[in-house]
Design a protein around this motif. Sequence first.
Motif, short mmCIF file in Angstrom:
data_model
loop_
_atom_site.label_atom_id
_atom_site.label_comp_id
_atom_site.label_asym_id
_atom_site.label_seq_id
_atom_site.Cartn_x
_atom_site.Cartn_y
_atom_site.Cartn_z
N TYR A 25 0.80 -1.22 0.00
CA TYR A 25 0.00 0.00 0.00
C TYR A 25 0.83 1.28 0.00
O TYR A 25 0.30 2.36 0.18
N ASN A 26 2.12 1.16 -0.23
CA ASN A 26 3.01 2.32 -0.16
C ASN A 26 2.64 3.39 -1.19
O ASN A 26 2.65 4.58 -0.88
N GLN A 27 2.33 2.98 -2.41
CA GLN A 27 1.98 3.95 -3.44
C GLN A 27 0.70 4.71 -3.07
O GLN A 27 0.62 5.93 -3.24
N LEU A 28 -0.29 4.00 -2.54
CA LEU A 28 -1.52 4.66 -2.10
C LEU A 28 -1.23 5.63 -0.97
O LEU A 28 -1.73 6.76 -0.96
N LEU A 29 -0.44 5.19 -0.01
CA LEU A 29 -0.11 6.05 1.12
C LEU A 29 0.61 7.31 0.65
O LEU A 29 0.31 8.41 1.11
N ASN A 30 1.54 7.16 -0.28
CA ASN A 30 2.26 8.32 -0.81
C ASN A 30 1.30 9.31 -1.46
O ASN A 30 1.44 10.52 -1.28
N LYS A 31 0.33 8.81 -2.21
CA LYS A 31 -0.65 9.69 -2.84
C LYS A 31 -1.49 10.41 -1.80
O LYS A 31 -1.75 11.61 -1.91
N VAL A 32 -1.93 9.68 -0.79
CA VAL A 32 -2.75 10.29 0.27
C VAL A 32 -1.96 11.36 1.00
O VAL A 32 -2.47 12.46 1.25
N MET A 33 -0.71 11.06 1.32
CA MET A 33 0.12 12.02 2.05
C MET A 33 0.38 13.28 1.21
O MET A 33 0.51 14.36 1.74
N ALA A 34 0.40 13.13 -0.11
CA ALA A 34 0.62 14.26 -1.01
C ALA A 34 -0.71 14.93 -1.40
O ALA A 34 -0.71 15.87 -2.19
N HIS A 35 -1.81 14.43 -0.83
CA HIS A 35 -3.15 14.95 -1.14
C HIS A 35 -3.45 14.81 -2.63
O HIS A 35 -4.19 15.61 -3.20
N ASP A 36 -2.90 13.79 -3.24
CA ASP A 36 -3.12 13.49 -4.66
C ASP A 36 -4.06 12.30 -4.75
O ASP A 36 -3.62 11.16 -4.72
N LEU A 37 -5.34 12.59 -4.84
CA LEU A 37 -6.33 11.51 -4.84
C LEU A 37 -6.79 11.14 -6.24
O LEU A 37 -7.92 10.74 -6.45
N ARG A 38 -5.88 11.24 -7.19
CA ARG A 38 -6.19 10.79 -8.55
C ARG A 38 -5.89 9.29 -8.62
O ARG A 38 -4.83 8.87 -9.04
N PHE A 39 -6.86 8.51 -8.18
CA PHE A 39 -6.71 7.07 -8.13
C PHE A 39 -7.28 6.45 -9.39
O PHE A 39 -8.29 6.90 -9.92
N ASP A 40 -6.63 5.38 -9.85
CA ASP A 40 -7.21 4.61 -10.94
C ASP A 40 -8.21 3.61 -10.35
O ASP A 40 -8.36 3.53 -9.12
N ALA A 41 -8.88 2.85 -11.20
CA ALA A 41 -9.91 1.93 -10.74
C ALA A 41 -9.36 0.91 -9.75
O ALA A 41 -9.99 0.61 -8.73
N GLY A 42 -8.18 0.39 -10.03
CA GLY A 42 -7.57 -0.59 -9.14
C GLY A 42 -7.24 -0.01 -7.78
O GLY A 42 -7.44 -0.67 -6.75
N GLU A 43 -6.75 1.20 -7.76
CA GLU A 43 -6.42 1.86 -6.49
C GLU A 43 -7.68 2.15 -5.69
O GLU A 43 -7.68 2.03 -4.46
N LEU A 44 -8.75 2.53 -6.37
CA LEU A 44 -10.02 2.77 -5.68
C LEU A 44 -10.53 1.48 -5.06
O LEU A 44 -10.98 1.47 -3.90
N GLU A 45 -10.47 0.38 -5.80
CA GLU A 45 -10.92 -0.91 -5.27
C GLU A 45 -10.06 -1.35 -4.10
O GLU A 45 -10.57 -1.84 -3.10
N GLN A 46 -8.76 -1.16 -4.23
CA GLN A 46 -7.83 -1.50 -3.16
C GLN A 46 -8.15 -0.69 -1.89
O GLN A 46 -8.17 -1.23 -0.78
N THR A 47 -8.40 0.58 -2.08
CA THR A 47 -8.74 1.45 -0.95
C THR A 47 -10.04 1.02 -0.31
O THR A 47 -10.15 0.96 0.92
N ALA A 48 -11.04 0.71 -1.13
CA ALA A 48 -12.33 0.26 -0.61
C ALA A 48 -12.17 -1.03 0.19
O ALA A 48 -12.77 -1.19 1.26
N ASP A 49 -11.35 -1.96 -0.30
CA ASP A 49 -11.13 -3.23 0.40
C ASP A 49 -10.47 -3.01 1.75
O ASP A 49 -10.87 -3.61 2.76
N VAL A 50 -9.46 -2.14 1.79
CA VAL A 50 -8.75 -1.86 3.05
C VAL A 50 -9.71 -1.22 4.05
O VAL A 50 -9.76 -1.60 5.22
N LEU A 51 -10.50 -0.26 3.58
CA LEU A 51 -11.45 0.42 4.48
C LEU A 51 -12.54 -0.53 4.97
O LEU A 51 -12.93 -0.47 6.14
N ALA A 52 -13.02 -1.40 4.09
CA ALA A 52 -14.05 -2.37 4.50
C ALA A 52 -13.50 -3.33 5.55
O ALA A 52 -14.20 -3.66 6.52
#
Length: 95
Positions: A25-52
């Motif tokens: 999840y390092n790439q997602l974390l880096n994006k979140v820390m940079a306030h760059d929420l331009r996620f692709d479909a896979g990143e959105l699904e990955q984020t949804a799975d982690v949150l669920a």
Amino acid sequence: MQFHLETDELKLLANVLLEQDLGQYNQLLNKVMAHDLRFDAGELEQTADVLAGKKRSLKDEIALETDAALKAQLQRRLALLERVLERVNEACVMF
């Protein structure tokens, strides 16, 4: 796709990601820390799975908690997490 999260929602997402295997999840974390929420479909699904997953574990933690003050704090965190998860799921549908 980019979606918007408030500061408290970004902090929660970053904290949830920090609790995970950073290698995955390092790439997602880096994006979140940079306030760059331009996620692709896979990143959105990955984020949804982690949150669920976090939502399930937080609900279990709340069910076992006996201290009323701590339980209330956990419930507030759960409400925030559910709000973030809802936004992520909406973004997944729109993608």
